[in-house]
Design a protein around this motif. Structure first.
Motif, PDB file in Angstrom:
ATOM      1  N   GLY A 187       0.821  -1.206   0.000  1.00  0.00           N
ATOM      2  CA  GLY A 187       0.000   0.000   0.000  1.00  0.00           C
ATOM      3  C   GLY A 187       0.853   1.253   0.000  1.00  0.00           C
TER       4      GLY A 187
ATOM      5  N   ARG B 181       3.095   2.221  -2.858  1.00  0.00           N
ATOM      6  CA  ARG B 181       2.417   2.777  -4.023  1.00  0.00           C
ATOM      7  C   ARG B 181       1.995   4.224  -3.767  1.00  0.00           C
ATOM      8  NH1 ARG B 181      -0.419   1.211  -8.689  1.00  0.00           N
ATOM      9  NH2 ARG B 181      -1.969   2.797  -9.102  1.00  0.00           N
ATOM     10  N   ALA B 182       1.484   4.466  -2.567  1.00  0.00           N
ATOM     11  CA  ALA B 182       1.056   5.829  -2.225  1.00  0.00           C
ATOM     12  C   ALA B 182       2.245   6.789  -2.269  1.00  0.00           C
ATOM     13  CB  ALA B 182       0.412   5.848  -0.841  1.00  0.00           C
TER      14      ALA B 182
ATOM     15  N   PHE C 114       2.873   9.049  -5.134  1.00  0.00           N
ATOM     16  CA  PHE C 114       2.040  10.229  -5.355  1.00  0.00           C
ATOM     17  C   PHE C 114       2.386  11.369  -4.413  1.00  0.00           C
ATOM     18  CE2 PHE C 114      -0.937   6.615  -6.411  1.00  0.00           C
ATOM     19  CZ  PHE C 114      -0.671   6.679  -7.758  1.00  0.00           C
TER      20      PHE C 114
ATOM     21  N   VAL D 230       1.418  13.990   0.654  1.00  0.00           N
ATOM     22  CA  VAL D 230       0.034  14.124   1.092  1.00  0.00           C
ATOM     23  C   VAL D 230      -0.690  12.795   0.891  1.00  0.00           C
ATOM     24  CG1 VAL D 230      -2.151  15.240   0.606  1.00  0.00           C
ATOM     25  CG2 VAL D 230      -0.090  16.598   0.765  1.00  0.00           C
ATOM     26  N   ALA D 231      -0.438  12.161  -0.258  1.00  0.00           N
ATOM     27  CA  ALA D 231      -1.088  10.878  -0.511  1.00  0.00           C
ATOM     28  C   ALA D 231      -0.668   9.851   0.533  1.00  0.00           C
ATOM     29  CB  ALA D 231      -0.743  10.381  -1.911  1.00  0.00           C
TER      30      ALA D 231
ATOM     31  N   LEU E  29       0.360  10.414   3.634  1.00  0.00           N
ATOM     32  CA  LEU E  29      -0.270  10.741   4.914  1.00  0.00           C
ATOM     33  C   LEU E  29      -1.741  10.334   4.890  1.00  0.00           C
ATOM     34  CD1 LEU E  29       0.953  12.011   7.350  1.00  0.00           C
ATOM     35  CD2 LEU E  29       0.147  14.221   6.619  1.00  0.00           C
ATOM     36  N   LEU E  30      -2.377  10.602   3.755  1.00  0.00           N
ATOM     37  CA  LEU E  30      -3.786  10.259   3.636  1.00  0.00           C
ATOM     38  C   LEU E  30      -3.975   8.753   3.641  1.00  0.00           C
ATOM     39  CD1 LEU E  30      -5.066  12.874   1.091  1.00  0.00           C
ATOM     40  CD2 LEU E  30      -5.608  12.683   3.500  1.00  0.00           C
ATOM     41  N   PHE E  31      -3.025   8.048   3.058  1.00  0.00           N
ATOM     42  CA  PHE E  31      -3.130   6.597   3.071  1.00  0.00           C
ATOM     43  C   PHE E  31      -3.127   6.093   4.504  1.00  0.00           C
ATOM     44  CE2 PHE E  31      -1.262   2.395   3.274  1.00  0.00           C
ATOM     45  CZ  PHE E  31      -2.073   1.706   2.387  1.00  0.00           C
TER      46      PHE E  31
ATOM     47  N   LEU F 229      -6.042   4.290   6.573  1.00  0.00           N
ATOM     48  CA  LEU F 229      -5.744   3.011   7.204  1.00  0.00           C
ATOM     49  C   LEU F 229      -6.224   3.014   8.656  1.00  0.00           C
ATOM     50  CD1 LEU F 229      -4.257   0.453   6.400  1.00  0.00           C
ATOM     51  CD2 LEU F 229      -2.226   1.391   7.473  1.00  0.00           C
TER      52      LEU F 229
END
Ligand SMILES: Nc1ncnc2c1ncn2[C@@H]1O[C@H](COP(=O)(O)OP(=O)(O)OP(=O)(O)O)[C@@H](O)[C@H]1O
Ligand SMILES: [Mg+2]
Lengths: 256, 312, 423
Positions: free
Chosen positions: B81, B84-85, B88, B91-92, B94-96, B100
């Motif tokens: 996960g 891959r994030a 990006f 921010v992606a 942290l958002l992942f 989660l």
């Protein structure tokens, strides 16, 4: 006589224990074009970082047009009329070329943090940005995001952002690095044109550019200025040749 | 006096537990640049895994197995996960981890229900270690201290004495260089992430029964752990250690103090006007906000944290 | 040129407004009306959030604080004017909420915006927790567990016939405010501050070297965003006539982050899509299953990993393909890709729902008898339904890898054609 555009005295900068700038004394006169040359790692970019407050000074004095600027923030120094470019391209990647340039002129036109002006209605900002865009030859790329420009185009934009605000002291860090011969010639002509009547300090490895553009040249070696003189005099300065030969660099001394 | 000593012991126990969490968070952050928002979720998973195992085979196997399971889950999440994030951007990423945390909480709700589970201290450790003045100090607190300190010593030894530890330390500052030297940096990242989450899992195993094992535990501890790393200085292990103990003590001390704000100001000679709501609050009531107030104070007066090297 | 452009834009705004006004004529039920009200409020809230995340690059975990402050102050003001107020004053109350949000931004933003990036995210979380904890400490103001309530129908007559009592009148008020706030927020993106916020998001260092104090830019943007969040909060207070501490806690902050991101932070209209989608999902899927938050979490992670630009960016991408005449060639691939996704979803949903049913019923000795799951009578104690669900999931995974891979290839080639055309 008026105060020099930039005055440095006893300027030092340490990174941890290593001294990178080891006591620089240099006056940049108003209206002159001054080149700083020196081997890789001599501290040229670091010197620019100190003047523009990107890095804090360890000790020493920096005056901009007679005014102490140590301890000021980068934006405060910029507002006093000093603008700089970066060796490693430093632009607003997701904004279009035009927006990059418009952002660069907003403060100097007095719009500050306004949220009551409509950007589209700011004719002066638009004209200024368009003029700079024309100057740097990117008019055809007006609406392209800066991030997907070619390398040379990004370098041109880098210069454009630096000169757009109309600052009267301009610092360019290797403006022509990585450009082809003809691109370099264009850049030199551009720099000459836009710095007319202004003070220019530039770091440059290309001796052709240096000797074609500079009124005076300073040689920075291992954190110290070993010579400051007219280009012709620098060319045959023994200490300079020693320094260059000694470190065996690329600076292409002797010709041009 | 009694209050001070007991609170101090409790504070240190809690602080050490916080450090088990914040050290993993700090290692992951300084190495991978990721602020693992879901870190406390792994703490929660540790507690629930241990609870589940304890219902089948008792507490002791869980002490070992649960953190390992959490570590494996963490490593898998990193591999499939987070990596891959990462492409990006921050921010992606942290958002992942944020998503989660959200997901883990829901899954816990799904599997173990909305209320606290009965995760108990094992009978062997249920008792009094010693009695100080009139207060008993439970064995389990001593056990928690033992485990945390043991873990810290092991971590320290791992980082400074072993080859992999040295590589990790090098990768902390210069991942490109380490990669150029032929080390598999992505794999190291996976190991560090797995290790950090396993540490959080272990904290959950020993903290879950000392405190409470419920779906809200991750959110409750998570924000405190963030306060710890901000106060200590982002990316500083030493800072995280000091801040963990500090906040551990602040929380235990403040819970026991029944004097009011008025009394506190009276101690330093300031008389507050009667009757205002703030003045009537006791320190105990203020306990939940004290860590955050400390954080704000630190941000104002020492923005890089107690021991942070850089101002980010 | 720019005149024509702005006329097109005017038309678009007009169409949106007309649609918003017309919707309750079609969707008459009370349920639909309250959904529409919720959407209107969330649109404002999410747009205000995107002023931080999308425009300034500030990831906040505590945005509900400004929303909540707006709600509480509005509610207190409403109760203060009480019987002496006129409906006109009530209609203007969201402005009070906005000012409360703005003031909260002035105070709290001063601390949070000293930093950007990850540190900002953590600090915003801490400040959010601080305020939420304070809310429980001061029941006098925040009403403790029960919250505070009020009545939006005040004593004196009506404003052009409106008393705001009926839900449909409240909807009208929400639409009016949402419309004005949306236009204001859009206009803000077209100002020097709005543009410099983008610059600070992209490259704060360079922004400092063109004369801007990045901290000041962040601070101002946060204050303004607090203002609009406060307006949304004021609308909530009027709409539900009750405000609880939940309004300003971490959960609400999380929800607004999720909806903004899912909608797409790179486009102005992204958060609008997100607000609509999430509100609808919340009510529709939330009404169907208890596991809705779990589905939502999965959906969110899926978006982060697969479409980090959110729905708006997916739409924009399709539009680009369409304009380049490439859309047609992707359609078969899209259709093909829906099959494995549907299979996968069916399997997963089956597993999750059965687990829910089993675990929820565990206490009462269920499992032996048939349990209703998704309208089917299933024998959860037997292996059969589980095996079917597992097999479906596995098939979905395999199919997704296979067909999804081919779709990906087609997608990439379409994209490269697209970019090839451009340069
Ligand atoms: N942040 C830093 N920390 C530690 N050392 C640094 C840092 N920045 C620069 N240095 C060191 O300072 C020295 C001077 O760097 P600087 O970039 O100023 O050189 P330069 O003269 O601009 O070289 P070039 O011609 O390659 O651009 C180098 O040895 C570099 O490694
Ligand atoms: Mg350099």
């Amino acid at each position: 006589m008026t105060a020099p555009a930039i005055r440095m005295q006893g300027l030092k900068k340490n990174f941890g224990v290593s001294e990178i700038i080891r006591g620089v004394d240099l006056d940049i006169h108003r209206g002159e074009r001054h080149a700083i040359i020196g081997p890789n790692g001599a501290g040229k970019s670091t010197l620019f970082h100190l003047i523009s407050a990107r890095l804090p000074v360890t000790s020493g004095i920096i005056e901009l047009k007679g005014e102490n600027v140590i301890g000021l923030k980068p934006f405060e120094i910029n507002r006093k009329g000093l603008s700089r470019s970066f060796q490693i391209t430093n632009i607003f990647h997701n904004l279009s070329v035009f927006e990059n340039l418009r952002c660069a002129v907003l403060w100097s036109l007095g719009y500050r943090y306004s949220f009551w002006h409509r950007l589209a209605g700011l004719k002066d900002a638009r004209l200024r940005a368009d003029a700079v865009m024309e100057d740097i030859g990117l008019t055809s790329r007006r609406d392209t995001p800066a991030g997907i420009l070619s390398y040379a185009e990004q370098r041109a934009l880098e210069i454009g952002i630096t000169i757009a605000s109309g600052a009267d002291v301009i610092l360019l860090d290797e403006p022509t690095a990585g450009m082809s011969r003809s691109e370099t010639d264009d850049a030199v002509a551009l720099i000459r044109r836009v710095t007319e009547g202004k003070t220019l300090v530039m770091v440059e490895h290309d001796m052709g550019v240096v000797f074609g553009l500079a009124d005076r040249v300073s040689v920075l070696v291992y954190g110290q200025i070993i010579a400051t003189d007219a280009p012709a005099a620098i060319r045959c300065n023994a200490a300079v040749q020693e320094a260059y030969l000694g470190t065996g660099t690329h600076a292409g001394h002797g010709h041009e | 006096m009694e209050f001070v000593v007991i609170s101090l012991l409790n504070g240190i126990t809690y602080g050490l537990l916080l450090f088990m969490l914040s050290s993993g968070l700090t290692l992951i952050f300084s190495m991978m640049g990721i602020l693992n928002f879901a870190h406390a979720s792994f703490y929660m998973l540790g507690a629930y895994f241990a609870y589940q195992i304890s219902t089948w085979v008792g507490f002791w196997p869980g002490l070992l197995v649960a953190p390992l399971m959490v570590g494996v889950v963490g490593a898998l999440i990193e591999r499939y996960g987070l990596r891959r994030a990462h492409r990006f951007g921050h921010v992606a990423e942290l958002l992942f981890t944020f998503g989660l945390a959200f997901l883990v909480e829901e899954i816990v709700h799904l599997i173990w229900g909305n209320v606290a589970v009965d995760y108990r201290i094992p009978a062997e450790l249920d008792g009094t270690l010693f009695t100080l003045f009139d207060t008993d100090f439970p064995i389990y607190k001593g056990f928690m201290m033992l485990i945390s300190v043991g873990m810290l010593v092991a971590l320290y030894a791992l980082l400074t004495r072993t080859r992999i530890g040295l590589i990790i330390q090098a990768a902390l500052t210069k991942p490109d260089m380490v990669e150029a030297l032929g080390h598999n940096v992505p794999r190291i990242f996976m190991l560090v992430f797995g290790g950090g989450t396993a540490l959080a899992g272990l904290a959950g195993v020993i903290g879950g029964n000392a405190f409470i094992t419920e779906p809200g535990m991750a959110a409750a501890v998570g924000s405190i752990v963030f306060v710890v790393v901000v106060v200590g200085g982002l990316g500083s292990l030493g800072g995280a250690f000091v801040a963990s103990l500090l906040i551990g003590c602040i929380q235990t001390f403040s819970v026991g103090l029944t004097i009011s704000v008025t009394d506190v100001f009276a101690l330093i000679g300031i008389v507050l006007p009667e009757g205002s709501q703030v003045a009537r609050l006791t320190i105990t009531q203020l306990a939940p906000v004290l860590p955050y107030m400390l954080m704000v104070a630190i941000l104002i007066f020492r923005p890089r944290g107690l021991m942070g090297a850089r101002e980010s | 040129m720019s005149f024509v452009f702005s006329r097109g834009r005017l038309l678009l705004w007009g169409a949106c407004l007309a649609l918003a006004v017309a919707l309750p004529l079609v969707l008459k039920s009370g349920f639909m009306l309250s959904l529409l009200c919720q959407i209107g409020i969330m649109v404002v809230f999410a747009l205000s959030y995107n002023m931080l995340l999308g425009q300034t690059g500030l990831l906040s975990f505590g945005h509900a604080v400004y929303y909540g402050m707006g709600a509480f102050i509005t509610m207190h003001t409403l109760n203060m004017i009480g019987k002496d107020g006129s409906p006109l004053v009530v209609a203007l109350l969201p402005l009070v909420g906005g000012l409360a949000g703005l003031l909260a931004g002035v105070v709290l933003g001063w601390v949070t915006t000293k930093k950007a990036g990850t540190t900002f995210a953590m600090i915003s979380l801490g400040i959010g927790e601080l305020v939420a904890a304070c809310a429980l400490m001061f029941p006098g103001f925040f009403g403790g567990e029960g919250g505070i309530s009020g009545n939006r129908v005040v004593g004196k007559g009506s404003l052009l016939g409106f008393t705001w009592g009926p839900q449909v009148e409240m909807y009208g008020l929400i639409v009016a405010w949402a419309f004005v706030a949306t236009i204001a927020m859009f206009a803000l993106t077209q100002t020097p501050l709005g543009r410099m916020a983008n610059a600070v998001r992209d490259n704060p260092e360079r922004a400092e070297f063109v004369g801007y104090d990045t901290q000041r830019v962040r601070y101002l943007m946060l204050i303004l965003s607090g203002f609009f969040a406060g307006i949304a909060g004021g609308l909530t207070a009027l709409n539900y006539e009750i405000v609880t501490a939940e309004t300003l806690n971490a959960h609400t902050s999380g929800v607004v982050l999720l909806m903004t991101f899912v909608g797409g932070i790179g486009f102005f209209y992204g958060p609008i899509i997100g607000a609509i989608l999430v509100s609808v999902m919340q009510i529709v899927i939330g009404g169907m299953t208890h596991a809705w938050l779990l589905y939502f979490g999965l959906f969110f992670l899926f978006m982060v990993l697969m479409a980090p630009g959110g729905i708006a960016s997916v739409i924009a991408m399709q539009r680009n393909l369409w304009q380049a005449g490439l859309f047609g060639r992707m359609v078969p691939h899209y259709l093909a890709a829906t099959v494995p996704i549907l299979v996968l979803m069916a399997g997963l949903v089956g597993l999750i729902e059965m687990s829910y049913a089993l675990l929820a019923g565990e206490g009462v000795g269920a499992g032996d008898t048939a349990t209703r799951v998704m309208g089917m009578q299933l024998q959860l104690a037997s292996m059969e339904p589980w095996a079917i669900a597992l097999a479906t999931t596995a098939a979905g995974v395999l199919l997704t890898r296979w067909i999804g891979g081919r779709t990906g290839v087609a997608w990439n080639s379409a994209l490269s054609t697209l970019h090839g055309d451009k340069s």
